[in-house]
Design an enzyme around this catalytic site. Structure first.
Site, mmCIF file in Angstrom:
data_model
loop_
_atom_site.group_PDB
_atom_site.id
_atom_site.type_symbol
_atom_site.label_atom_id
_atom_site.label_comp_id
_atom_site.label_asym_id
_atom_site.label_seq_id
_atom_site.Cartn_x
_atom_site.Cartn_y
_atom_site.Cartn_z
ATOM 1 N N CYS A 1 -25.400 20.747 27.043
ATOM 2 C CA CYS A 1 -26.172 19.558 27.316
ATOM 3 C C CYS A 1 -26.542 19.202 28.758
ATOM 4 O O CYS A 1 -26.063 19.729 29.530
ATOM 5 C CB CYS A 1 -25.492 18.465 26.677
ATOM 6 S SG CYS A 1 -25.842 16.819 27.029
ATOM 7 N N GLY A 2 -27.432 18.225 29.149
ATOM 8 C CA GLY A 2 -27.899 17.992 30.367
ATOM 9 C C GLY A 2 -26.717 17.361 30.906
ATOM 10 O O GLY A 2 -26.656 17.300 32.237
#
Length: 158
Positions: free
Chosen positions: A36-37
């Site tokens: 995930c970012g």
């Protein structure tokens, strides 16, 4: 009155663990994702854990794959990723659902105790719940709130 200590969670090896083992300690409970970012938040969470674990803080990470499939299918890959890339030493547990019909009971409880901005639904990875030493949910932090921001509230509980 119910507290987080009334729940059992599944460890990465499939065994159940009572959260009663953490009684008396402040907790940060977080749904995580490895791809995930926001994944770099593992670094900030580990920094808090390293700084305050000797004062009682426990961080409990729960991998979740409900948001764009951003978690490894195999829990061993998740654990390896967290340890190799972020040096994670805080407890990580089995993958959970945080929304929907199969929401993990702990996360159902957490969401009931502290709703989000518009609803109780968890909107993304790295939603964090701060729990006091009595097992009461004190505060909920959105996914983009960096772990360092929690430090001020955490200090009041130590």
């Amino acid at each position: 009155m119910q507290t987080v200590y009334d729940f059992q969670v599944k460890m990465t090896n499939g065994e159940q663990k009572s959260l009663r083992e953490y009684e008396g300690k402040p907790l940060i409970i977080v749904n995580t994702a490895s791809k995930c970012g926001l994944t770099p938040q593992f670094k900030g969470l580990q920094e808090l854990y390293s700084k305050y674990n000797d004062q009682g803080l426990e961080i409990l990470g729960f991998p979740c794959d409900q948001f764009n499939n951003q978690e490894y299918a195999n829990i061993d890959e998740t654990m390896n990723f967290c340890q190799v890339n972020y040096g994670v030493t805080f407890p990580m547990f089995a993958k959970v659902d945080v929304n929907g019909n199969s929401t993990d009971p702990l996360f159902k409880y957490l969401k009931e105790q502290k709703k989000g901005l518009l609803s109780s639904r968890i909107k993304w990875n790295f939603t964090k719940f701060l729990v006091d030493g009595h097992g009461q949910v004190v505060k909920r932090y959105g996914p983009t709130i960096k772990p360092s921001i929690i430090e001020h509230d955490l200090a009041k509980l130590l």
